[in-house]
Design an enzyme around this catalytic site. Structure first.
Site, mmCIF file in Angstrom:
data_model
loop_
_atom_site.group_PDB
_atom_site.id
_atom_site.type_symbol
_atom_site.label_atom_id
_atom_site.label_comp_id
_atom_site.label_asym_id
_atom_site.label_seq_id
_atom_site.Cartn_x
_atom_site.Cartn_y
_atom_site.Cartn_z
ATOM 1 N N ASP A 46 0.855 -1.195 0.000
ATOM 2 C CA ASP A 46 0.000 0.000 0.000
ATOM 3 C C ASP A 46 0.889 1.242 0.000
ATOM 4 O OD1 ASP A 46 -2.194 -1.638 0.273
ATOM 5 O OD2 ASP A 46 -2.847 -0.839 2.203
ATOM 6 N N LYS A 103 -8.297 0.755 -5.091
ATOM 7 C CA LYS A 103 -9.475 0.160 -4.460
ATOM 8 C C LYS A 103 -10.752 0.890 -4.828
ATOM 9 C CE LYS A 103 -7.146 -1.051 -0.138
ATOM 10 N NZ LYS A 103 -6.975 -2.462 -0.355
ATOM 11 N N GLY A 175 -5.207 -3.223 8.924
ATOM 12 C CA GLY A 175 -4.933 -2.041 9.736
ATOM 13 C C GLY A 175 -4.709 -2.326 11.208
ATOM 14 N N ARG A 187 -6.025 -20.657 6.836
ATOM 15 C CA ARG A 187 -6.240 -22.038 7.298
ATOM 16 C C ARG A 187 -7.654 -22.508 6.958
ATOM 17 N NH1 ARG A 187 -2.382 -24.513 10.130
ATOM 18 N NH2 ARG A 187 -0.844 -23.321 11.317
ATOM 19 N N GLY A 236 -3.027 -7.268 8.327
ATOM 20 C CA GLY A 236 -2.350 -7.462 9.612
ATOM 21 C C GLY A 236 -0.923 -7.949 9.507
ATOM 22 N N GLY A 257 -0.002 -3.471 3.969
ATOM 23 C CA GLY A 257 -0.516 -2.106 3.929
ATOM 24 C C GLY A 257 0.129 -1.263 4.992
ATOM 25 N N SER A 258 -0.520 -1.228 6.149
ATOM 26 C CA SER A 258 -0.101 -0.329 7.228
ATOM 27 C C SER A 258 1.288 -0.653 7.766
ATOM 28 C CB SER A 258 -1.123 -0.425 8.363
ATOM 29 O OG SER A 258 -2.421 -0.550 7.834
HETATM 30 O O1 5RP Z 1 -6.765 -3.964 1.649
HETATM 31 C C1 5RP Z 1 -5.697 -4.427 1.337
HETATM 32 C C2 5RP Z 1 -5.535 -5.373 0.290
HETATM 33 O O2 5RP Z 1 -6.460 -5.021 -0.606
HETATM 34 C C3 5RP Z 1 -4.531 -4.024 2.021
HETATM 35 O O3 5RP Z 1 -3.447 -3.917 1.183
HETATM 36 C C4 5RP Z 1 -4.227 -4.946 3.122
HETATM 37 O O4 5RP Z 1 -5.301 -5.729 3.502
HETATM 38 C C5 5RP Z 1 -3.724 -4.074 4.124
HETATM 39 O O5 5RP Z 1 -3.874 -4.528 5.395
HETATM 40 P P1 5RP Z 1 -2.812 -4.038 6.437
HETATM 41 O O6 5RP Z 1 -2.870 -2.566 6.467
HETATM 42 O O7 5RP Z 1 -3.262 -4.676 7.704
HETATM 43 O O8 5RP Z 1 -1.497 -4.577 5.948
#
Ligand code: 5RP
Length: 316
Positions: A46, A103, A175, A187, A236, A257-258
């Site tokens: 992200d 998105k 997130g 799983r 996550g 992402g985060s």
């Molecule tokens: O929505 C997403 C995938 O489409 C994000 O890239 C992913 O799920 C991000 O999650 P996080 O911030 O926990 O890594």
């Protein structure tokens, strides 16, 4: 009324099904799913601006997800989360040579049309944004651009594939920086595929009904022993070890992402996660790349979230 007329229609005869249209659906799905195969073994990061996109590309990301706020910030700020400003997406497309994803809200086919017009490489119909439709997902077969969708279990994954998704990602709980839900969803899908693989046709018909999916797609999945599209882990993942664990559990790649740009030293962490996905079965390399990264994002445990704060429950 002819014996074939639909008694609930207004009498206008339905146009005959055009077989070439049906087969072009299939051809286009094969192409889109094949394109997603090229991301296998990679990390999709992200990014919220061109500068981050360049860092991600240099770190070895196989694609970037362009968005205004990473899931942890969407969670913290609240409110309605929508498709990003096209200007931001265009800046990111111009900044990198790797594929750019963006998105749209679940069911928001007009946001998807806009993203397709902008020339993004993939659209993520994502539960991380606020759903636009409480009933229907987008008919993704109507688009030339491939879609990725989230899933918590085999039923969700196969329903999204039937709608035209060319790539699946487990939802996890985006997130949070807590990998437990991602692990649970990976799983669950694996267990359900193994269960289907041991079933006779009679049992598969009943299981298909239980999951709310097509018998043929379920049978194909059972026979292959995996989804017929690539399945990435998401939601996550915050450390190289998290990413490698998802790979060892059988995922084809990961979304982060985060975890990267909200942690310390994003450049180093981004490179480390790419290395961890490449060498996911080599604990020595994993030890090396996990060393001296600084603190990972603080995050929140999934257990501490109220039901209304859980994003994975969006979509069905
Ligand atoms: O929505 C997403 C995938 O489409 C994000 O890239 C992913 O799920 C991000 O999650 P996080 O911030 O926990 O890594």
């Amino acid at each position: 009324m002819s014996e074939f007329a639909n008694p609930r229609s207004n009498g206008t005869p339905r146009p005959p099904v055009d077989p070439s249209a049906v087969s072009s659906y299939n051809t286009s799905f094969t192409l889109k799913a094949g394109l997603a195969q090229m991301l296998k073994g990679g990390v999709i990061m992200d990014v919220v601006n061109a500068e981050q996109a360049i860092i991600a590309e240099r770190a070895g990301a196989c694609a970037v997800m362009a968005l205004e706020r990473v899931p942890a910030d969407i969670r913290a700020e609240g409110g309605v989360a929508r498709m990003s400003d096209p200007k931001l997406i265009e800046e990111i497309i111009d900044a990198v040579s790797i594929p750019v994803m963006a998105k749209c809200r679940i069911g928001h086919f007009v946001e998807a049309q806009i993203l397709e017009a902008l020339g993004v490489d993939y659209i993520d119909e994502s539960e991380v944004l606020t759903p636009a439709d409480q009933v229907y997902h987008i008919t993704k077969h109507h688009f030339k651009v491939p879609f990725v969708c989230g899933a918590r279990n085999l039923g969700e994954a196969l329903r999204r594939i039937s709608e035209g998704a060319a790539m699946i990602r487990t939802k996890g709980e985006a997130g949070t920086g807590d990998v437990t839900e991602a692990v649970k969803h990976i799983r669950t899908i694996n267990q359900e595929i193994r269960k289907a693989a041991g079933m006779s046709d009679e049992e598969l018909y009943v299981y298909a009904k239980e999951l709310g999916v097509s018998f043929h797609l379920l049978k194909e999945t059972a026979k292959k022993g995996r989804l017929n599209v690539v399945n990435f882990a998401a939601g996550g993942i915050a450390t190289p070890a998290d990413a490698a664990m998802c790979m060892q559990l059988g995922c084809d790649g990961v979304f982060v992402g985060s975890g990267i740009f909200l942690g310390h030293n994003p450049e180093k962490r981004a490179k480390a996660i790419v290395q961890a996905v490449t060498h996911y079965n080599d604990p020595k390399v994993l030890a090396e790349v996990s060393t001296d990264l600084g603190p990972a994002m603080v995050g929140r445990t999934v257990e501490s979230l109220k039901q209304s704060e859980r994003l994975a429950g969006r979509g069905w």
